[in-house]
Each structure stands twice: as C-alpha cells, then as structure tokens.
Design an enzyme around this catalytic site. Sequence first.
Site, PDB file in Angstrom:
ATOM      1  N   ARG A   1      -1.103 -35.014 -39.715  1.00 20.00           N
ATOM      2  CA  ARG A   1      -1.531 -34.581 -38.593  1.00 20.00           C
ATOM      3  C   ARG A   1      -1.716 -35.364 -36.995  1.00 20.00           C
ATOM      4  O   ARG A   1      -1.162 -35.343 -35.806  1.00 20.00           O
ATOM      5  CB  ARG A   1      -3.667 -34.702 -39.459  1.00 20.00           C
ATOM      6  CG  ARG A   1      -3.582 -33.189 -39.234  1.00 20.00           C
ATOM      7  CD  ARG A   1      -4.718 -32.793 -40.029  1.00 20.00           C
ATOM      8  NE  ARG A   1      -5.292 -32.594 -40.711  1.00 20.00           N
ATOM      9  CZ  ARG A   1      -6.266 -31.617 -41.211  1.00 20.00           C
ATOM     10  NH1 ARG A   1      -7.650 -32.264 -41.536  1.00 20.00           N
ATOM     11  NH2 ARG A   1      -6.608 -29.999 -42.019  1.00 20.00           N
TER      12      ARG A   1
ATOM     13  N   TYR B   1      -0.745 -25.509 -36.851  1.00 18.56           N
ATOM     14  CA  TYR B   1      -0.520 -26.046 -38.025  1.00 18.56           C
ATOM     15  C   TYR B   1      -0.932 -27.786 -38.122  1.00 18.56           C
ATOM     16  O   TYR B   1      -1.586 -27.592 -37.901  1.00 18.56           O
ATOM     17  CB  TYR B   1       0.634 -26.037 -38.189  1.00 18.56           C
ATOM     18  CG  TYR B   1       2.230 -26.276 -37.747  1.00 18.56           C
ATOM     19  CD1 TYR B   1       2.089 -26.744 -36.596  1.00 18.56           C
ATOM     20  CD2 TYR B   1       3.758 -25.735 -37.928  1.00 18.56           C
ATOM     21  CE1 TYR B   1       2.529 -28.028 -36.017  1.00 18.56           C
ATOM     22  CE2 TYR B   1       4.839 -26.386 -37.529  1.00 18.56           C
ATOM     23  CZ  TYR B   1       3.861 -27.586 -36.247  1.00 18.56           C
ATOM     24  OH  TYR B   1       5.201 -28.432 -35.576  1.00 18.56           O
ATOM     25  N   GLU B   2      -1.055 -27.924 -40.032  1.00 19.59           N
ATOM     26  CA  GLU B   2      -1.532 -28.744 -40.169  1.00 19.59           C
ATOM     27  C   GLU B   2      -3.457 -29.175 -39.917  1.00 19.59           C
ATOM     28  O   GLU B   2      -3.861 -30.252 -39.359  1.00 19.59           O
ATOM     29  CB  GLU B   2      -0.669 -30.295 -39.613  1.00 19.59           C
ATOM     30  CG  GLU B   2       0.638 -30.358 -39.271  1.00 19.59           C
ATOM     31  CD  GLU B   2       1.303 -30.393 -40.971  1.00 19.59           C
ATOM     32  OE1 GLU B   2       0.440 -29.848 -42.202  1.00 19.59           O
ATOM     33  OE2 GLU B   2       2.494 -29.932 -40.850  1.00 19.59           O
ATOM     34  N   GLY B   3      -3.875 -27.952 -39.833  1.00 21.97           N
ATOM     35  CA  GLY B   3      -5.240 -27.861 -39.543  1.00 21.97           C
ATOM     36  C   GLY B   3      -5.106 -27.780 -38.021  1.00 21.97           C
ATOM     37  O   GLY B   3      -4.924 -28.315 -36.946  1.00 21.97           O
TER      38      GLY B   3
ATOM     39  N   GLN C   1     -10.247 -29.409 -37.640  1.00 22.63           N
ATOM     40  CA  GLN C   1     -10.199 -30.823 -36.697  1.00 22.63           C
ATOM     41  C   GLN C   1     -11.633 -31.304 -36.345  1.00 22.63           C
ATOM     42  O   GLN C   1     -12.531 -32.120 -36.260  1.00 22.63           O
ATOM     43  CB  GLN C   1      -8.828 -31.171 -35.851  1.00 22.63           C
ATOM     44  CG  GLN C   1      -7.722 -30.965 -35.721  1.00 22.63           C
ATOM     45  CD  GLN C   1      -7.291 -31.338 -36.814  1.00 22.63           C
ATOM     46  OE1 GLN C   1      -7.639 -32.667 -37.810  1.00 22.63           O
ATOM     47  NE2 GLN C   1      -6.427 -30.732 -38.006  1.00 22.63           N
TER      48      GLN C   1
END
Lengths: 579, 579
Positions: free
Chosen positions: A295, A430-432, A437
């Site tokens: 992130r 992506y990556e949340g 977040q």
Amino acid sequence: MATDYQPPVADYAFLYREAFGTDIVARATGGELTADDGADIIAGAGEFAASVLAPLEQVGDREGARLVDGQVHLPDGFAEAYAAFVEAGWVTAEAPASAGGDGLPGSIRAGLGEIWNASNAAFALCWLLSAGQIHALDAAASDELREIYLAKLVSGEWTGTMNLTEPAAGTDLGAIRTTATPRDDGSWSIKGQKIFITWGDHDVAENIVHLVLARTPGAPEGAKGLSLFVAPKYLVNADGSLGDRNGVETVAIEHKLGIHGSPTCVLSYEDATGYLVGEVGGGLAGMFVMMNSARIGMGFQATGIADRALQQAEAYAADRMQGRVLERGGDAPIAEHPDVRRLLLSIRSDVFAMRALGVYVGDLFDRAEASEDAADLAFAEFFVPILKGWATEDAVALTSDAIQVHGGMGFIEETGAAQHYRDARIMTIYEGTTAIQSNDLIGRKVIRNEGATAETLFAQIDETVAALRGVGAGGAGEVAARTADRLERAVASARRATADVVGFGSSPRDAHAVSVPYLMLLGVLAGGWMHALAVVAVAAHEVPAAEDAARLTLADFYGAHHLPRVHALAETVASGETA
Amino acid sequence: MATDYQPPVADYAFLYREAFGTDIVARATGGELTADDGADIIAGAGEFAASVLAPLEQVGDREGARLVDGQVHLPDGFAEAYAAFVEAGWVTAEAPASAGGDGLPGSIRAGLGEIWNASNAAFALCWLLSAGQIHALDAAASDELREIYLAKLVSGEWTGTMNLTEPAAGTDLGAIRTTATPRDDGSWSIKGQKIFITWGDHDVAENIVHLVLARTPGAPEGAKGLSLFVAPKYLVNADGSLGDRNGVETVAIEHKLGIHGSPTCVLSYEDATGYLVGEVGGGLAGMFVMMNSARIGMGFQATGIADRALQQAEAYAADRMQGRVLERGGDAPIAEHPDVRRLLLSIRSDVFAMRALGVYVGDLFDRAEASEDAADLAFAEFFVPILKGWATEDAVALTSDAIQVHGGMGFIEETGAAQHYRDARIMTIYEGTTAIQSNDLIGRKVIRNEGATAETLFAQIDETVAALRGVGAGGAGEVAARTADRLERAVASARRATADVVGFGSSPRDAHAVSVPYLMLLGVLAGGWMHALAVVAVAAHEVPAAEDAARLTLADFYGAHHLPRVHALAETVASGETA
C-alpha cells in the site's frame, strides 16, 4: 513518443536535507548515511531507470505479456532489464538488513519506489511484489524458509507474488476457498484458483515464489481461518537446485486497460506443494505485512506515474507552437498559455506533495521502529491509507490533465500520454480499493481512538502554521503569510470533519457514506502541509537556492488550487448518509 | 459484458412536463406537440438505440475502423445500422424544418443526442457531424448547394464532416494553410492536408460531404482570411447521380485511446473540387454555426456516455455479491455498501444535472429564436461553453468512478467499463478544449458585459431559492430547505467569483489563469439549480409520483457532494494567476 525520463534528484535532496527540518537520512541511519548519500543513491537509481527501464515502457504496453502453452512470456528486453536490475543490486537495496538486504532507510526506499514506477510501472510491479514478500517472510518465516526462499528473493534471483483474490473473494478475503491440507512430510497440499495475480508467471527469473492465503482443515469460517503458505513455481531440491514444476498452472492472463507489460494471471493450484509461513490461522496478519508494504508502495507508484505523465506533458508544451499568448505577439509554445500553465502547475504541485508525503511516511516508519512508544507506530500507520488512497485517486486525475495538455495528440496512442492514463487507473483498485483504505482510516484509526491520532497531525500542522507566521516580510514572506492563512483555515475544516466522523461512531452508515471524502480531505491537507514545510525551509535560506522561487510558486499554487478542496470535502463529510 | 441500454424516458417526461414549471415542448411548438409526444419520441428513439446501436458498441471498440487501399471500412454491422437509422427517419428528425427536416424542438433533440451517444458514441459522431453540417448549410448555403447537398444530408443518404484542423493549426484556426483557388466554372480547387477528421471516410453511406475551411488567394492573414467550402467525396453529376472520385484522399487513420468505431482521418486535398458556402472570408462565421451545434452536442454526448457507464455500474453492483454490509448479516450485493452507493449516487445525480441542463439549453435556443430580444440569444449562448466544458470534464471523472464500482473487474477490457473511460477522454478536447470554452465564457460572455448575463442566471437562481423556501414542512420540505440553504450560499460564491473575473478584466493573465475553474464553478452551480427546480416540481405534487423520493435523494446528494465544489472553485478563482 514518450520523452526521456528525468529523475527528480533535486527534490529528493531537498527533502532529505532540509524540508523536514533536519537531515532525515542521517537521523534514520545514525549518521552512517547522509542526505547527500541519499541523493547520490537516487541519482544512481535514476540513471539506471532512465537508461534501462524507461526505454521499455512503451514496448511493454504495445506488445504486452503473452501466454503460450502455459508459460507467460514478457516483451523483448524485459528479461535483460530484470537481469541488469538484479546485477546492479536494486532488489537487495530494497530489502531490510535483517533479511540480508542493504537496509536502506524508508525515505530512500520511497525515492527508489517512485523512480522504478515512473520509468516503467509494469516492470516495477515485479519489484514491488518481491519487496512486499521479502518483508512478509522476514517477519514470519521459519529459518528453513528464510534460507531457501527469502535469500533467493533478496538476491533477486527469484521473484515473489501475492495470492489473495479468488473469483468470489475480492475485497472480502473471508470468502477465500482455496484449501491447504497437511501432508506427512510437513508440507501442505494446496488446491484452488487464484485470480488477478500480478507477475504470477513470467520468463524473467528462474523461479517464482507464490505467497498464498488458504484455508486449513477445520479452520473457522471467515478471515480468521486463513493461513499463509509459500508455494514455488518450481520445487526446490534439498541441495537448493530447482526440481520439478509444482502443481501451479497459469490458466489465463487478463486483457487489461493498462500495465500491459505486467502479466495478470489466473493461477490454478492442483495438489501444489506449499510450506506454512508463521502459525496456522495467522495468514491474515502475515499477509498484512506484505499488504502494508504494497500500500505504501502504491503511494510511490502514484507519484511515479503522475510525474512521468507530467514530464511528458511539460516536454510537449515546451515544444508545441500554437496561437498567440495574450499580450505577447507572435507564436508561442503552448506552455506559455495561461491554462496550460495552470494544468502543468496543478500536476507539478500535487506530485511534489505526494513525493514529500511518501518520504515523510517512509521516515515515520523508521522512527516508529526505533521508538518505544506505540503511538509512534500508530501515527505512521495512520498515513498508510491516506497516502495510498489520496495519492492514487489524485494521480488518476493528474494523468488525465496531462493528456489535456497535449490537446488532440493526447488521444493518439503513439503519443504515449494515454498509456499513463490507462496504467494509472488500476491504482485506486488494487492493494485495497480507496473505500477499503477509507474504512481502515475511519474505523481503526480515527473513530476507535476518538480522533487522537488525527489530532497529533493537526497539532503538528499548527506548529508549521506558527513557523510560517514567523517568516519575515520580503523573500518568502508573502507566500508564507498566504500559506499560513490557508493552512490554518484548512486544519480548522479538518478538525470539524474529524469531529463529525467521530460523532458518526454510533451511526456507521453515516461514517462509511463519507469515509472516502474524509480520506481525501486528510490527503489534500497533508499535501498542503508538505508544501508549507517546504516554504519554511526555503524561507530559512540565507543564500537563495536555484529552486527556491519555483518551490514557493508551487506551494502558492497548491494553496490556491488544491487546498480549498478541504472545505468542500468537509461540507460533504458533515452531511453523512444522504437519506 | 456491457449491459442492455435503458433509455431514460421517465427523466425526459419529467423535464418536458414539469421540471421547468410548464410543458416546454408545447411552449416551443405552439401546442403542436406536447410533453407526452416528446416522451413518446424519446421512448421510440430509446427502443431503436437499445436494439440496433447498443449491440454494436463493443464490436466497434474491438474491431475499430480499418483503412484498406485508401478506403475506410467500419466494423461489421455499422453499415446496416446506419441504413436502419436513416430508414427510421432519425437523421431527418434532427434537421430544422427550413432544411426539410422534422424541426423538432431543442429539448427533444437534446434527448435524442443523449440516446445516440449513450448507446454508441462512436456511431453517434457520424450523426453529430452530419447534424452540425445541416445547420451550417441551412444558415449559409446557396439554393444550388441546398438542393444537391443539404437535401442528401437531411435525408441521411450522405453524411457530413467538419474539416478544420491541420498539423500546425489546432486550437489556432488562424494558422490554417489549406488553399482554395477559383476556377473558371465557379468551383474552387482545394489543396492541403486536414487531420483529426471524424468520420472523414467510411463505407456506410454512398457519399460524404466535407465542409472545409481554406484560404483564398490574397486573403488576409489569420482567421479573417478563411472561407468555407463544400467538397464531396464523389463529385455529383448534373442529374444528381454520383460521378468520379473527387481529389480527396484518406492518407491515414489514427490509432486512438477510444471511440475506435469512429474513423479519425488524415485527408489530403489535391486539386479537389469545392464549392463556396456563403461569402469569401465568411468561413469562420459559417463554421461557428456548425461548431456551436457540435459543442451543445458534446453536452449530450457527455450525458450519454456517463449514463451508459452508470447503467453498467449499477447492473454490476446489483449482481455482484461481496462482503457483509455493516449491521446486516449475510452476503450482500455491493450496491448496498455505503461507498458503492456513494459512487453510484454521485454519478447518477451528476448525470441528471447534465441531462436537465441539456434540455434547458436546447429549449433556451428555441425561445431565443422566437424572441425579439438579443439578450435572450446571449443568455442561451452563455450556456454553450458551460454545458460543453463542465459536462465533458465531469463525465470523464464519472466514467472513472464507474470503473471503481467494478473493483478489479473494471480494469479488465471484456467488462466494458473501461471502454466508456477511454471513449469519454476525447470529449474535453474536441470541438474546442475546455480552455477554449472557458476563454469564450470569460472573454465574450462575462467580462465584455461586466457579468450582466451571469447575473441574469443568478437572479433566476434567487427565484428558485425563494420557491424552495415556500415549500411547506413534511414531504419534500426538509430537502427543499437544505437545498435552499446550499444553493443560496453557492450563488453567493458565484457572484463573488464573477466579480473577481470581471475585476480581472484589465489583467487578462489573471482572468485566463482561472477561467477553467470559473467555468466549472458555473457548471456545478447550474447543475445544482437543475436539481433545485426538480425539488420545486416534486414538492408541487399533490399525489406523489413513483420517482419523487429518488429525485429528492438525488438533489440532496448533489447538494452535499457536488455543489460544495463551488466554494473551493471560488477560492481558486479569487487567487488569479499564481506568481
């Protein structure tokens, strides 16, 4: 044509040396390295990136990754570039000393992250995933796994991947169905399908280490039942040499909007051999180490892609002659047109804010690690969703503005501007996603402690406002005064919005309905704070530096064009859920 | 997969019947048609678009236009669709009665414009360019040209193009170098190269009519020296049959980010035969008729593409199960997640604002035409840059939000969400960039009359605020009160910003440095006004209609999430040029 890549060495030198009031590289390394060393490392990485990675960016987009007979092939030049990247030591540079890496401070790794992503985002994803896995294995793997897998990842001989998502389990990891069944020899048999696996297969390194979330027999439902496994593409013999293919097959690769040079794979596990990392049931905690690293890395990717788009737009605007400029006679480069100037300053000022925040957050984690106080880690972690969410959302918009600078040529693929716009679009997902977040931010990091961590930030901004007020007239004085006014009003709006969010604690639908606007508010504010710190640093110069005037203009522009969004967002936050 | 297209019939019925306080279709047609007739026409167009045009949208993107041996071929199905479009009378429906068309009111043409663009934006560009040329020839062409060319355009047998841009003449038309030399027979010989010619060649109609800006011998430098010519792809014999190919060659087509189904051509004119339209030197005035029509059409395209992206995102969000929703147990469709709901409401409320403003502007031009007062035309023209600039800028961002709703699937091309994002990106560039719109707005339409036209708008908004204040408690009362408060503050910010822009009159660099933020401010404000008018109309219902609650929610959401941007933009406008 994409333009040459110019690494932002002067900005990093300024950030390392003085923007945060001290030489932060020296502080982080106990004097072993200084800001000048940091700037040298950035310059070296920039030279490598400009000469080896940047020339492959458009080829990667045009040719893309191809799946032939179960093996993914990358475009011409990628394998050689990866070999050179490893040879130059850039994988090892990222790794912590405890894992056998160079243990560079976070502030320098921020710069490296930006540079790899700016020069070739599709390529950089390989590095980013390996780096994340290195951190995860360093935190939790057994000595045996460290010796075999971690060592090869740190040397760069093998690359790493992150296997979370399944067709029915995206944002909701609790829905993961891949299973891991223990075998008599201590290994595990993995079975299931994983999708969206970045660099899940390729031909640039001899082996690939998959880090896989799977469910063990009898494990509880949901995310608590997940464990973490290492599963290599090729099995490893006792002597460390490579053995047979493991039972992991690349079933398909995706046809994507962007980052075509990064293979996004569907992987099928059929009785694949895996090795447990950490404890049974500790999968999510282990994966979060990797996820946190990824992130933060997204913040650097956002900075990098946006800066590359900016550099290309600036080069085009400086060359392209079109129209007269107001009072000036004769044709002029479009860079002199007021609205093109506005677009370029808008991108440039936001990129500086992201870059500075990336360095700040990288340094915060180093300080937290060296600290006994848990509040220091909480403060560093507070910025992870902000950096990831805000920088990626803004970067998507900035790549759109960079197209606008090109006019009609921006819409033609050969120009290269459209690639940044296409590549950037995945970053908020992506990556949340940004929503994930923002849930992390308001749930774990704001409501739970009633805004205490946020107030730590606001109090630091108050101090910066006071420092701006202390700048004398003349020189930086005018910009300092305007920046102080604007930042003071912005932090007041942010405090109101924080009180609103904390007040929504008993009404989660209200809180979650405005969590993304709240995240964006804090991001825009943090960006304004970064510029304010730059103004304070510039104001302290007895002899003006070459970039001083430009830094003041950027800060002033950010204050006039970006920072006012804080007030609009605060009004949105106050509204909660619309009936 | 892209979803089916659902034409927004209920919204148009509401807008025609009551949103503007009266049946605007009946008013525009002297009672010949009513709002119900308008809604029927929209429903018919929607049915045609959904069944014939929408199924070709993804094919058009995937296959794209191809240039083979100097002839452009469109993807399978496009020629048949165009024939059906003509057969159903939709080209003639757009044309004014004076040109032999149906002479539909602007409010209905707004709806048609949205529908063609929503169902297939690449296809709709063919229609949009023909429609623009019809207006231009109707305004300025000789009887002979009307008989031969205008008639064939109105029937739809031939299609039209707009030839302005050259490699060195984009935004700056004064730099055009294409020449037109008179011949003895009264025709002209045209020589030069034109680029970015939308639908410049194709195989869906038997002839193409190019409207070309060129410079005549001895003409003055700059834009004043330009004249307008008609140049067909095939010459026309005296008996109206088609003769030889004219000297216009398609040299290349562009490889673009989006709208792949719309061929963007490089045309080379070598002693091509052209016919003068209007007077020598009157080219720009003639082209502006076409350009104004095309700019308004861009507002409809923005609405259409954004609505299609919304429809797809809504369908996905209703189907995709993922994660639990707060207090609710069990899996839920993602549409119930607060942030997905926020994204969908954000798009939906902005699309309604654009749709309503498009209808309003279409109707304003009808009223201006019927009026003796020049101020009425000035008021209608005031909205052209606002609708074009604001709607297209917002639409690009909305298609990005629609991708976000899909999560990772939004980045996969097969999903279809990315196509809208790619297609939309050209809208802020062609038919005059947003900067060009904003220069037109502040220069000709705000500073020149010291904000008088803007004040006409603000005074009307004041009246709507008063009407909102008159809504009683209960029912729409709460939303009406909130909307009144928000709109009143927004119009106050807009008045301040307008005074700032007028004040910059003597300092053009300040004015032009913030002209786009000022344009966006007026667009966001106008959108809020449209929602306020909807609230007033809903509040007047004695028996609530099915959509009333949803209309109030959208208005409330727009007021909380979009309208506050006005204040941030006003702060930016006040800053002028950053030193």
